[in-house]
Design a protein around this motif. Structure first.
Motif, mmCIF file in Angstrom:
data_model
loop_
_atom_site.group_PDB
_atom_site.id
_atom_site.type_symbol
_atom_site.label_atom_id
_atom_site.label_comp_id
_atom_site.label_asym_id
_atom_site.label_seq_id
_atom_site.Cartn_x
_atom_site.Cartn_y
_atom_site.Cartn_z
ATOM 1 N N UNK A 149 -36.764 11.592 -31.795
ATOM 2 C CA UNK A 149 -36.802 10.644 -33.594
ATOM 3 C C UNK A 149 -36.365 9.519 -32.982
ATOM 4 N N UNK A 150 -34.312 8.828 -32.721
ATOM 5 C CA UNK A 150 -34.080 7.739 -32.871
ATOM 6 C C UNK A 150 -34.278 6.773 -31.914
ATOM 7 N N UNK A 151 -35.457 7.602 -30.035
ATOM 8 C CA UNK A 151 -36.130 5.522 -29.708
ATOM 9 C C UNK A 151 -37.623 5.696 -30.545
ATOM 10 N N UNK A 152 -37.908 6.622 -31.957
ATOM 11 C CA UNK A 152 -38.941 6.200 -32.305
ATOM 12 C C UNK A 152 -38.532 5.063 -33.568
ATOM 13 N N UNK A 153 -37.471 5.494 -33.870
ATOM 14 C CA UNK A 153 -37.054 3.730 -35.160
ATOM 15 C C UNK A 153 -36.841 3.143 -34.294
ATOM 16 N N UNK A 154 -35.714 3.087 -33.407
ATOM 17 C CA UNK A 154 -35.510 1.148 -32.265
ATOM 18 C C UNK A 154 -36.618 1.067 -32.308
ATOM 19 N N UNK A 155 -38.139 2.213 -30.952
ATOM 20 C CA UNK A 155 -39.393 0.810 -31.232
ATOM 21 C C UNK A 155 -40.115 0.221 -32.730
ATOM 22 N N UNK A 156 -39.332 1.448 -33.962
ATOM 23 C CA UNK A 156 -40.374 0.913 -34.526
ATOM 24 C C UNK A 156 -39.951 -0.162 -35.860
ATOM 25 N N UNK A 157 -38.155 -0.954 -35.181
ATOM 26 C CA UNK A 157 -37.212 -2.202 -35.365
ATOM 27 C C UNK A 157 -37.917 -3.073 -34.341
ATOM 28 N N UNK A 158 -38.015 -2.591 -33.367
ATOM 29 C CA UNK A 158 -38.446 -4.224 -32.181
ATOM 30 C C UNK A 158 -40.016 -4.689 -32.639
ATOM 31 N N UNK A 159 -40.911 -3.041 -32.889
ATOM 32 C CA UNK A 159 -42.150 -3.658 -32.885
ATOM 33 C C UNK A 159 -42.347 -4.713 -34.441
ATOM 34 N N UNK A 160 -41.776 -4.568 -35.176
ATOM 35 C CA UNK A 160 -41.975 -5.160 -36.495
ATOM 36 C C UNK A 160 -41.912 -7.309 -36.532
ATOM 37 N N UNK A 161 -40.684 -7.418 -35.638
ATOM 38 C CA UNK A 161 -40.643 -8.365 -35.534
ATOM 39 C C UNK A 161 -41.610 -8.894 -34.487
ATOM 40 N N UNK A 162 -41.753 -8.808 -33.310
ATOM 41 C CA UNK A 162 -43.050 -7.944 -32.811
ATOM 42 C C UNK A 162 -44.497 -9.241 -33.143
ATOM 43 N N UNK A 163 -44.647 -7.682 -34.322
ATOM 44 C CA UNK A 163 -45.390 -7.969 -34.449
ATOM 45 C C UNK A 163 -46.300 -9.274 -35.797
ATOM 46 N N UNK A 164 -44.623 -10.094 -36.074
ATOM 47 C CA UNK A 164 -44.878 -11.692 -36.907
ATOM 48 C C UNK A 164 -44.479 -12.655 -36.061
ATOM 49 N N UNK A 165 -44.005 -12.231 -34.937
ATOM 50 C CA UNK A 165 -43.883 -13.157 -33.687
ATOM 51 C C UNK A 165 -45.684 -13.566 -33.579
ATOM 52 N N UNK A 166 -45.741 -12.333 -32.517
ATOM 53 C CA UNK A 166 -47.530 -12.751 -32.054
ATOM 54 C C UNK A 166 -48.062 -13.098 -33.149
ATOM 55 N N UNK A 167 -48.149 -12.909 -34.397
ATOM 56 C CA UNK A 167 -49.197 -13.144 -35.781
ATOM 57 C C UNK A 167 -49.102 -14.379 -35.988
ATOM 58 N N UNK A 168 -47.647 -15.435 -35.535
ATOM 59 C CA UNK A 168 -46.976 -16.716 -36.111
ATOM 60 C C UNK A 168 -47.775 -16.879 -35.215
ATOM 61 N N UNK A 169 -48.011 -16.676 -33.625
ATOM 62 C CA UNK A 169 -48.164 -17.581 -32.554
ATOM 63 C C UNK A 169 -50.024 -17.429 -32.602
ATOM 64 N N UNK A 170 -50.661 -16.274 -32.711
ATOM 65 C CA UNK A 170 -52.299 -16.444 -33.237
ATOM 66 C C UNK A 170 -52.220 -17.832 -33.886
#
Length: 329
Positions: free
Chosen positions: A152-173
């Motif tokens: 469970x903690x690893x899942x939350x950490x992954x989600x916390x990192x994935x949110x800014x990754x998706x935002x930055x990827x969208x902005x880069x596109x």
């Protein structure tokens, strides 16, 4: 002359071919590597392995090298990476045939090897997207292997990192990151989706929706555990099962119309006195005779994969016969 001219034109075309646009966002690259690292560690925690000790440093080293060489063609390196991926694929098929009872860990091992090789060639945003997908798959494999809340903690950490990754990827596109850089706008301003306040809101909403969907999801019998997570390399083709496939064949006991193959004195009897045969495990059967005397030797009956110690009940005898116990239903 014609041959020399053709070679000159071919070389000119190769040299003049533009290099694909590269991804210059250091923050996006760091966060993508964070997703990969969390996925690798999650597999280690779930499968109780130590692959992260070599996979994480090599992946980070490859990502660093790829950043400095992102504008070069790196043809020799790509050739070596292709050979390495073919070797990893061959190793995967070799391990696959030896671990047919559970192929999830073999798949995770292949993905980790491919990610380590892939980290040395990450010039474009599309290449970073492949790493994001590999990290997500590794997290999914770890989720199927995990049997405790350590995941469970690893899942939350992954989600916390994935949110800014998706935002930055969208902005880069959309080219927003380059526009913001030219205009010298702050990246983490209050109006930016990357601000701590907005990211916290997104995280709470997503976690709340996920927990709500999980709570409302119906639990049908088909979703429940049907088999134990045990290794069973025994060939079942030559086993003598009962007609209804529910009986348990124990060679230490007598079956209807057949003599048992036990070597102990009286070791194949379900009733009456006798001596134990230490080559058989008398707990596996429809009946157990408590009149047998002797000492059983330690013997591995089955192996269970678990992240924490626990008591695994094999069978329960519910009817006493006067000489032992039997299963009545």
């Amino acid at each position: 002359m014609i041959k020399e001219r053709f070679e000159t034109i071919a070389k000119g075309n190769i040299a003049s071919r533009p290099i694909p646009s590269v991804e210059d966002s250091i923050l996006l690259r760091l966060l993508v590597q964070g997703l990969v690292v969390v996925g690798i560690i999650a597999v280690d925690v779930a499968a109780e392995t130590q692959m992260s000790f070599w996979a994480v440093p090599l992946s980070l080293a490859g990502a660093t090298w790829s950043w400095y060489r992102r504008r070069d063609r790196n043809v020799p390196v790509k050739f070596l990476l292709a050979i390495g991926m073919l070797l990893a694929m061959g190793t995967f098929f070799g391990n696959l045939f030896t671990q047919l009872n559970d192929t999830r860990f073999v798949l995770a091992e292949l993905l980790i090897q491919l990610q380590v090789l892939h980290s040395f060639d990450l010039p474009r945003r599309k290449d970073l997207g492949y790493s994001m997908v590999i990290g997500l798959i590794l997290l999914g494999v770890a989720g199927t292997l995990s049997q405790t809340l350590a995941f469970a903690p690893l899942l939350l950490i992954f989600l916390a990192i994935a949110l800014p990754v998706l935002i930055l990827d969208y902005q880069s596109r959309l080219g927003i990151s380059r526009t913001r850089k030219r205009q010298k706008l702050p990246l983490f301003s209050n109006s930016s989706p990357l601000s701590g306040r907005n990211l916290s809101r997104f995280l709470l909403v997503i976690v709340g929706l996920g927990l709500g969907i999980f709570a409302l999801m119906p639990r049908f019998p088909g979703y429940q555990l049907q088999t134990f997570p045990v290794s069973s390399p025994i060939e079942l083709g030559d086993q003598n099962f009962d007609s209804d496939n529910r009986g348990i064949v124990n060679p230490g006991y007598v079956r209807e119309g057949e003599e048992g193959s036990g070597t102990g004195i009286g070791g194949n009897r379900t009733t009456g006195p006798g001596e134990l045969d230490d080559t058989f495990y008398y707990g596996f059967g429809n009946q157990i005779n408590q009149n047998l005397r002797g000492e059983l030797k330690p013997k591995v009956v089955l192996r269970v994969r678990s992240q924490s110690p626990g008591f695994w009940r094999v069978q329960a005898f519910d009817r006493y016969t006067g000489q032992g116990w039997e299963i009545s239903r």
